[in-house]
Design a protein around this motif. Sequence first.
Motif, PDB file in Angstrom:
ATOM      1  N   TYR B  24     -25.022 -11.213  -6.999  1.00  0.00           N
ATOM      2  CA  TYR B  24     -23.635 -11.706  -6.845  1.00  0.00           C
ATOM      3  C   TYR B  24     -23.442 -13.062  -7.505  1.00  0.00           C
ATOM      4  N   ASN B  25     -24.534 -13.849  -7.549  1.00  0.00           N
ATOM      5  CA  ASN B  25     -24.392 -15.102  -8.287  1.00  0.00           C
ATOM      6  C   ASN B  25     -24.194 -14.837  -9.773  1.00  0.00           C
ATOM      7  N   SER B  26     -24.837 -13.798 -10.293  1.00  0.00           N
ATOM      8  CA  SER B  26     -24.650 -13.465 -11.703  1.00  0.00           C
ATOM      9  C   SER B  26     -23.198 -13.096 -11.966  1.00  0.00           C
ATOM     10  N   ILE B  27     -22.642 -12.268 -11.070  1.00  0.00           N
ATOM     11  CA  ILE B  27     -21.231 -11.878 -11.245  1.00  0.00           C
ATOM     12  C   ILE B  27     -20.335 -13.116 -11.176  1.00  0.00           C
ATOM     13  N   LEU B  28     -20.603 -13.971 -10.168  1.00  0.00           N
ATOM     14  CA  LEU B  28     -19.811 -15.202 -10.013  1.00  0.00           C
ATOM     15  C   LEU B  28     -19.873 -16.023 -11.289  1.00  0.00           C
ATOM     16  N   THR B  29     -21.080 -16.185 -11.824  1.00  0.00           N
ATOM     17  CA  THR B  29     -21.241 -16.987 -13.040  1.00  0.00           C
ATOM     18  C   THR B  29     -20.407 -16.419 -14.175  1.00  0.00           C
ATOM     19  N   VAL B  30     -20.503 -15.090 -14.348  1.00  0.00           N
ATOM     20  CA  VAL B  30     -19.765 -14.475 -15.452  1.00  0.00           C
ATOM     21  C   VAL B  30     -18.261 -14.663 -15.261  1.00  0.00           C
ATOM     22  N   VAL B  31     -17.797 -14.434 -14.020  1.00  0.00           N
ATOM     23  CA  VAL B  31     -16.357 -14.597 -13.758  1.00  0.00           C
ATOM     24  C   VAL B  31     -15.926 -16.034 -14.033  1.00  0.00           C
ATOM     25  N   LEU B  33     -17.370 -18.257 -15.973  1.00  0.00           N
ATOM     26  CA  LEU B  33     -17.415 -18.546 -17.409  1.00  0.00           C
ATOM     27  C   LEU B  33     -16.191 -17.980 -18.102  1.00  0.00           C
ATOM     28  N   TRP B  34     -15.798 -16.777 -17.692  1.00  0.00           N
ATOM     29  CA  TRP B  34     -14.629 -16.116 -18.288  1.00  0.00           C
ATOM     30  C   TRP B  34     -13.366 -16.947 -18.013  1.00  0.00           C
ATOM     31  N   LEU B  35     -13.217 -17.366 -16.744  1.00  0.00           N
ATOM     32  CA  LEU B  35     -12.052 -18.194 -16.374  1.00  0.00           C
ATOM     33  C   LEU B  35     -12.070 -19.504 -17.143  1.00  0.00           C
ATOM     34  N   LEU B  36     -13.257 -20.132 -17.193  1.00  0.00           N
ATOM     35  CA  LEU B  36     -13.392 -21.413 -17.887  1.00  0.00           C
ATOM     36  C   LEU B  36     -13.000 -21.264 -19.347  1.00  0.00           C
ATOM     37  N   PHE B  37     -13.502 -20.183 -19.974  1.00  0.00           N
ATOM     38  CA  PHE B  37     -13.236 -19.986 -21.395  1.00  0.00           C
ATOM     39  C   PHE B  37     -11.730 -19.925 -21.655  1.00  0.00           C
TER      40      PHE B  37
END
Lengths: 305, 344
Positions: B24-31, B33-37
């Motif tokens: 779930y941390n991996s998913i959180l990170t990806v989400v 990063l996507w929002l940040l981008f």
Amino acid sequence: MTPIWRNRKFFPILGQVIAAFIVAIIVMILWHNLIYNLHRLGLQLGFDFLQFQASFDIGETPIPYKSSDSYSRALLVGLVNSLRVIVFGIILATIIGITVGVGRLSDNWLVRQLALVYVEILRNTPLLLQLFFWYFAVFLTLPKTENQISLLGFININNRGVTLPFGIELSSELSTLILGLTLYTGAFIAEIVRAGILSVPKGQWEAARALGFKPNLMLRLVIFPQALRLIIPPLTSQYLNLAKNSSLAIAIGYPDIYFVASTTFNQTGRSVEVILLIMVTYLTISLIISSGMNLLNRSVQLKER
Amino acid sequence: MSSFKSQKPTILQWLQKNLFNNWYNSILTVVCLWLLFFGIKGILTWVLTQAKWQVITANLSLFFVGRFPQQLYWRLWLALFIILGLFGLSWGTFTKRLPRQMNSWLPFGWALSFPIILWLIGGGFGLQPVESNLWNGLLLTLVMAVISIVLSFPLGVLLALGRQSQLPVVRWFSILYIEIIRGLPLIGVLFFAQVMLSLFLPVEYRLDRVLRGIAGLIFFSAAYLAENVRGGLQSIPRGQIEAAKVLGLNAPLTVLLIVLPQALRAVIPALVGQFIGLFKDTSLLSIVGLLELTGISRAILAQPQFIARYAEVYLFIAFIYWVFCYSMSLASRRLEKELGVGQR
């Protein structure tokens, strides 16, 4: 016989008599000035004006109202508008605050940093400015109804406000106010939640882990109930702040109780009565919030003997 | 164990430990990063291509000092110079780069600088007077915040002592004042100060807008300050008071020499927090018609050539507020550490 000033009770009583005397004199002077000044301006004290025709329109009327109604009716509309903001605001700010507060302690570095940036930006800029920003720079520049933005497929946002599927329509003023208040208060609640969670002794975490709790269950069943003891008192004052800050509605034109009261003052010039009404209203709201929270507080405190 | 800890993790190890340690941390990170981008991309596009920063550059002096007469700017520069000088000296002694003895006269320096700076800004006594309705922008924000906190401090301490007093009459008056003010929204208090203060004063006394604003802030801030100080007073153990009594100090001296210094040290973080709050709260004065930082921004936005440049202006002044508030909270954390609050 010992002189009277040797008596241990003498100075405390003398002090109080002097204090009461000074306060009484100040109050009398202020009262005298007030009556004199009001007389000079041709005003009289009294609440009879509440029955007069308000003859101004209100942008949002959750209960029926027309401009031929009385000032008291207008103030009631304002009160209902205020309560809407306060109730929605408290619920949403709590959700945001808990999420961000837990995020500040996440073992995911990126989440931790994002939560920190959120808290530090929102806490260190004035709420009024944030409201201006959300209203003038964000909401009013949104696309018109024809090409509105759709979030998750069912929340529609345009420059007139926000529409939710189950028939709830929020005007842009109400949406701004709720958005601004929740994001701002949420940042403060986040820090309270973080401090509360950190206050739970390490042994509790270790014990929960040893019992085989999964992280989210551990947080929900072991850590959070204990953290609540520390969280609730400061949380109460954040709720009170939110309720009082809802009066900033006047800056963006949302007709809350303060807005209506201030319009009433502008039309009638009854400053003393209007400020009394504002005082009574907010004191009552504050009292209700804090007594509710005190009940909650009592239920989570340690039961000792 | 220690050799294992001192090893610097490679980038991959760090990423795995801090961003992708479970699903779930991996998913959180990806989400995230996507929002940040998308967030950063949107903001950068706006900042670099759509925003028109001319509204800031053309009005810079209005933002900072408003309509203060240009030929008198030297007085403001001098005031700034005095403040920065004192600040530098204080920082030097604080971080022990300058001799400790400076500590004994620095408070006097600060106390003396206060009237001098006000004199430089306001004029009079040989200087050309500048009316307070010409002090605008950041200058007014700072002047109001500093004056209000300095003046509300003694009132707040008195109210706190009053609330803790053994004398019921004094205690009840203090409680009444504190609770009424804390129950009101600040804008209500400011309204009271702007509109009604003059009704309570004799006709001869006419306070100007700025003074009335400051009065409102003082009424408001003192009540909150009192509660913070009360927390500090309650944290002083009984033994301290009893010891003072044994040494033969009378009640006023006990409070002044034993209780208050300890109480105030204990509540430094709360007091700084309060000052930050007050600094932000000065923005509300724009609602009652004062041209401080927020007020002058609204005036600038009313200029026909800069209409609807809300985002640029509000972001700019938000940045100014942020710099002040954030540096205050950093300084308070440092001060807290240095004074050993919660350790001694």
